[in-house]
Structure formats: C-alpha cells, structure tokens
Design a protein around this motif. Structure first.
Motif, mmCIF file in Angstrom:
data_model
loop_
_atom_site.group_PDB
_atom_site.id
_atom_site.type_symbol
_atom_site.label_atom_id
_atom_site.label_comp_id
_atom_site.label_asym_id
_atom_site.label_seq_id
_atom_site.Cartn_x
_atom_site.Cartn_y
_atom_site.Cartn_z
ATOM 1 N N ASP A 190 0.824 -1.212 0.000
ATOM 2 C CA ASP A 190 0.000 0.000 0.000
ATOM 3 C C ASP A 190 0.853 1.256 0.000
ATOM 4 O OD1 ASP A 190 -2.613 -0.840 -0.232
ATOM 5 O OD2 ASP A 190 -3.043 -0.776 1.913
ATOM 6 N N THR A 202 2.493 1.704 -3.307
ATOM 7 C CA THR A 202 1.517 2.048 -4.332
ATOM 8 C C THR A 202 1.101 3.506 -4.206
ATOM 9 O OG1 THR A 202 0.717 -0.232 -4.393
ATOM 10 C CG2 THR A 202 -0.723 1.444 -5.329
ATOM 11 N N ILE A 258 -3.475 -2.219 -4.741
ATOM 12 C CA ILE A 258 -4.179 -1.832 -3.516
ATOM 13 C C ILE A 258 -5.218 -2.881 -3.151
ATOM 14 C CG2 ILE A 258 -5.705 -0.120 -2.452
ATOM 15 C CD1 ILE A 258 -4.226 1.997 -4.149
#
Length: 160
Positions: free
Chosen positions: A62, A65, A98
């Motif tokens: 996460d 990203t 995600i």
C-alpha cells in the motif's frame, strides 16, 4: 462538464467499503453467531506469524503504491478519473496492487487473529471488488489510454 474520457469509473467507493464489510462481518460471525475453532499449538503460532507477515507485506505494498501514484500525480480514489496510466512500482506485478494488499490484509488478519471466517471473507470481497470496481475501472482505463492500456493489461495480470 466532463468528457467521456474524464468520467470516473465509479460514483461509489466500492473497494474500501466491501473490504470493511467483509472484515466486520467475519469478526461479528466469529464473536456472536458461529465461532469456528482455530489451529492449536505450534501450527496456530505459525499461522499467527504468517498472518503478521502478510499484514506487513500488505502495508508495504500500500505505501509503495500510494507513493507511486503520488509520483505520477494521479488519483488513488476509485471515484476519480485516472490522469495517468501507472505501470511501474507495484503496478509492474499487479494491475490492482491496492486491492491485492486489501485481500492480503484480510487474510493476514484471519491468520493473526485466529478467525477462520476472515479467509473466505477475503476472497468474497476480492470477487465483489472485481465485479463492482475493477471491471469498471478497466473499461475506464481502456477508454482513456487505449493501446497503452491494452499492452499493459496483456503484460501484467489483474491480481498476481
């Protein structure tokens, strides 16, 4: 006024809502409806450690990203139109890093908390996200980025 290419893929943030519902449902079922037994002893301890590793990996994906999206100056929000096609960083191994990390987080919580309901909940949420978010997002990206999207989609898998 937005053009067809600028139209967002969705008007509702399905992914975070679906994963939150899946997690809360699994926790509630375990606590109040039908508690399932968990792995005993050393195997349970190993599952706990594997869960912590999955949670850590999910958080890492996460963070990477979000940084990659910020670096390319495009949105993270599923209700906003993409301004760039990002294919680097975590997007080089998953078109949906995600959502992949949300699934990993849910499975990791199941293993770490000893809640077997979280395991099928993770996969049900992933299926629902595919149908309610990813398919629409992919249509949006295909309209907006055309050939570049199609080349990317052939090269990188939807999940892994």
């Amino acid at each position: 006024m937005t053009t067809l290419q600028e139209k967002p893929p969705s008007s509702f943030p399905w992914p975070p809502v679906l994963y939150a519902v899946a997690i809360l449902s699994a926790l509630s079922i375990q606590a109040w409806v039908y508690p399932l037994p968990w792995l005993p002893g050393t195997v349970g301890g190993m599952a706990f450690m594997a869960g912590l590793l999955l949670i850590a990996a999910a958080v890492f994906i996460d963070v990477r990203t979000f940084a990659e999206l910020r670096r390319h100056k495009t949105t993270i929000l599923p209700t906003k139109a993409a301004s760039r096609l990002v294919t680097s960083g975590p997007f080089s191994f998953s078109r949906n890093p995600i959502y992949l990390s949300n699934t990993m987080l849910t499975v990791g919580l199941g293993l770490a908390l000893g809640n077997a309901w979280l395991l099928p909940a993770a996969f049900l949420a992933a299926y629902a996200v595919t149908k309610l978010a990813i398919e629409g997002e992919e249509k949006h990206l295909a309209r907006k980025f055309g050939t570049a999207w199609h080349h990317y989609a052939k090269k990188v898998r939807r999940w892994l």
